[in-house]
Design an enzyme around this catalytic site. Structure first.
Site, PDB file in Angstrom:
ATOM      1  N   SER A  55     -30.462  -4.806  13.180  1.00  0.00           N
ATOM      2  CA  SER A  55     -31.891  -4.510  13.310  1.00  0.00           C
ATOM      3  C   SER A  55     -32.353  -3.522  12.243  1.00  0.00           C
ATOM      4  O   SER A  55     -31.701  -2.500  11.995  1.00  0.00           O
ATOM      5  CB  SER A  55     -32.186  -3.931  14.693  1.00  0.00           C
ATOM      6  OG  SER A  55     -33.517  -3.457  14.766  1.00  0.00           O
ATOM      7  N   SER A  57     -34.725  -1.601  12.561  1.00  0.00           N
ATOM      8  CA  SER A  57     -35.225  -0.398  13.241  1.00  0.00           C
ATOM      9  C   SER A  57     -34.107   0.543  13.685  1.00  0.00           C
ATOM     10  O   SER A  57     -34.379   1.629  14.190  1.00  0.00           O
ATOM     11  CB  SER A  57     -36.048  -0.801  14.470  1.00  0.00           C
ATOM     12  OG  SER A  57     -37.135  -1.615  14.127  1.00  0.00           O
ATOM     13  N   GLN A  90     -38.489 -12.486  23.267  1.00  0.00           N
ATOM     14  CA  GLN A  90     -38.070 -11.963  24.564  1.00  0.00           C
ATOM     15  C   GLN A  90     -37.143 -12.908  25.317  1.00  0.00           C
ATOM     16  O   GLN A  90     -36.185 -12.468  25.966  1.00  0.00           O
ATOM     17  CB  GLN A  90     -39.300 -11.627  25.421  1.00  0.00           C
ATOM     18  CG  GLN A  90     -40.020 -10.371  24.974  1.00  0.00           C
ATOM     19  CD  GLN A  90     -41.111  -9.950  25.934  1.00  0.00           C
ATOM     20  OE1 GLN A  90     -41.263 -10.515  27.015  1.00  0.00           O
ATOM     21  NE2 GLN A  90     -41.887  -8.947  25.539  1.00  0.00           N
ATOM     22  N   HIS A 112     -46.520  -6.687  28.329  1.00  0.00           N
ATOM     23  CA  HIS A 112     -47.414  -7.846  28.251  1.00  0.00           C
ATOM     24  C   HIS A 112     -46.809  -8.910  29.152  1.00  0.00           C
ATOM     25  O   HIS A 112     -45.588  -9.081  29.196  1.00  0.00           O
ATOM     26  CB  HIS A 112     -47.527  -8.346  26.809  1.00  0.00           C
ATOM     27  CG  HIS A 112     -48.449  -9.520  26.629  1.00  0.00           C
ATOM     28  ND1 HIS A 112     -49.645  -9.647  27.313  1.00  0.00           N
ATOM     29  CD2 HIS A 112     -48.351 -10.627  25.840  1.00  0.00           C
ATOM     30  CE1 HIS A 112     -50.242 -10.772  26.947  1.00  0.00           C
ATOM     31  NE2 HIS A 112     -49.470 -11.388  26.064  1.00  0.00           N
ATOM     32  N   GLY A 138     -49.047   0.874  19.274  1.00  0.00           N
ATOM     33  CA  GLY A 138     -48.060   1.922  19.454  1.00  0.00           C
ATOM     34  C   GLY A 138     -48.385   3.235  18.774  1.00  0.00           C
ATOM     35  O   GLY A 138     -48.190   4.310  19.353  1.00  0.00           O
ATOM     36  N   GLU A 199     -58.163 -11.499  22.499  1.00  0.00           N
ATOM     37  CA  GLU A 199     -57.652 -11.591  21.137  1.00  0.00           C
ATOM     38  C   GLU A 199     -58.209 -12.810  20.411  1.00  0.00           C
ATOM     39  O   GLU A 199     -58.649 -12.716  19.260  1.00  0.00           O
ATOM     40  CB  GLU A 199     -56.121 -11.668  21.163  1.00  0.00           C
ATOM     41  CG  GLU A 199     -55.441 -10.391  21.622  1.00  0.00           C
ATOM     42  CD  GLU A 199     -53.967 -10.580  21.900  1.00  0.00           C
ATOM     43  OE1 GLU A 199     -53.267  -9.573  22.087  1.00  0.00           O
ATOM     44  OE2 GLU A 199     -53.502 -11.747  21.946  1.00  0.00           O
ATOM     45  N   GLU A 235     -69.104  -1.814   7.249  1.00  0.00           N
ATOM     46  CA  GLU A 235     -69.972  -1.116   8.205  1.00  0.00           C
ATOM     47  C   GLU A 235     -69.646  -1.455   9.657  1.00  0.00           C
ATOM     48  O   GLU A 235     -70.149  -0.804  10.580  1.00  0.00           O
ATOM     49  CB  GLU A 235     -71.440  -1.435   7.901  1.00  0.00           C
ATOM     50  CG  GLU A 235     -71.925  -0.827   6.592  1.00  0.00           C
ATOM     51  CD  GLU A 235     -73.435  -0.952   6.419  1.00  0.00           C
ATOM     52  OE1 GLU A 235     -74.151  -0.938   7.443  1.00  0.00           O
ATOM     53  OE2 GLU A 235     -73.888  -1.078   5.271  1.00  0.00           O
TER      54      GLU A 235
END
Length: 333
Positions: A55, A57, A90, A112, A138, A199, A235
């Protein structure tokens, strides 16, 4: 209408010691994973991180001082497993690392409801299944926590095997700082369907298409692309900030009379009743599972459609103009 009601739960409604007395395994260290793990630890919760050996991360989590284990090791060691990897990943993580390491009395938490709502994950009996879903990315969850504020959240109970799942969800929400702002109870179905609809129809899909059409209309009529960018995209943040602070009424109060009058007479012609009918169709596809099936089928076959659509969106002229303008002006630095 929801049968649950609209009670807002705050810190006084939760017992932080519940989450402090269990070991939490956060599976994933991306946007939500890193923020929730750090906030939990700062709230006195014992946290381990579950990541694959390769990973990207892994180093970040280790540098933050966490014990980093393989997902299956973290799941076996912990009593609450927070599955915070992206939706398409997942299922595989659950099947390969979590499913066979769940014990009776454990809790499986999501941020979620996608995989539970559409049946891609079916936890065993004897395990609590709950959701705490911050209403922000996050980095906001972490920033608000550090500023002694919080990001609002919704929470849900899918399966209360222990009889204490409701209290555990509130305790977790308190641990990540969400109850400083407040949390509303929902269901996995309601959270999933409304989140996807928001979304697709408004926040991402609908808004992005509206911006692009507005930009194209002005440029095709001979106006400078840079001016068009300012008018239909830059804007937008000013208006959104007003809406977030005080609803549509504050936005109307803050803009000029010319802008307000124009919004009344022209807005319904741009976003007419056909748009609402299209929204209903989109909601129908979400509720029936048609969208989920299309998304997962594409992901499972290499995400070819997703990649093509992303490449098409990146080639829109507004992207090049925006990048050039943001590099020139101080407000983007």
């Amino acid at each position: 209408m929801s049968e649950i009601g609209t009670r807002v739960y705050t810190e006084c409604d939760a017992d932080l010691s519940l989450i402090q007395n269990v070991l939490v395994a956060v599976i994933g260290y991306g946007s939500q994973g890193h923020a929730q793990a750090l906030n939990l630890r700062d709230s006195g919760v014992n946290v381990v991180i579950g990541l694959k050996e390769n990973s990207a991360s892994r180093k970040s989590a280790q540098d933050s001082g966490f014990e980093v284990l393989l997902p299956q090791e973290a799941a076996k060691k912990a009593q609450l497993i927070a599955l915070l990897v992206p939706d398409p990943a997942q299922r595989d993580v659950y099947e390969s690392a979590i499913k066979h390491n769940l014990s009776e009395g454990d809790a499986l938490l999501f941020s979620h409801g996608f995989n539970i709502r559409y049946g891609y994950i079916t936890p065993p009996d004897g395990v609590d299944v709950l959701m705490v879903a911050p209403k922000g990315p996050g980095h906001m969850v972490r920033r608000e926590y550090l500023d002694n504020r919080g990001t609002p959240a919704v929470f849900a109970i899918e399966k209360d095997a222990s009889g204490r799942c409701f209290d555990l969800a509130l305790s977790y929400a308190k641990g990540i700082g969400a109850l400083r702002a407040g949390a509303i109870q929902t269901t996995f179905t309601e959270e999933t369907e409304t989140d996807l609809f928001g979304e697709q129809a408004v926040l991402c899909g609908g808004l992005e298409q509206l911006i692009q059409y507005g930009y194209e209309t002005l440029v095709e009529a001979g106006y400078q692309p840079e001016v068009a960018y300012f008018e239909v995209l830059h804007e937008l943040k000013l208006i959104i900030d007003l809406i977030v602070e005080g609803g549509l009424s504050k936005s109307r109060w803050s803009i000029s009379d010319t802008a307000e009058y124009g919004s009344y007479v022209s807005g319904p012609r741009v976003i007419d009743k056909h748009v609402k009918e299209n929204m209903k169709k989109i909601l129908g596809e979400i509720r029936s599972g048609e969208f989920a099936n299309r998304f997962i089928k594409d992901q499972d076959s290499g995400a070819n459609e997703f990649t093509q659509l992303r490449e098409i969106a990146a080639r829109h002229p507004i992207e090049e103009v925006g990048a050039r303008l943001r590099a020139l002006f101080s407000w983007s630095k």
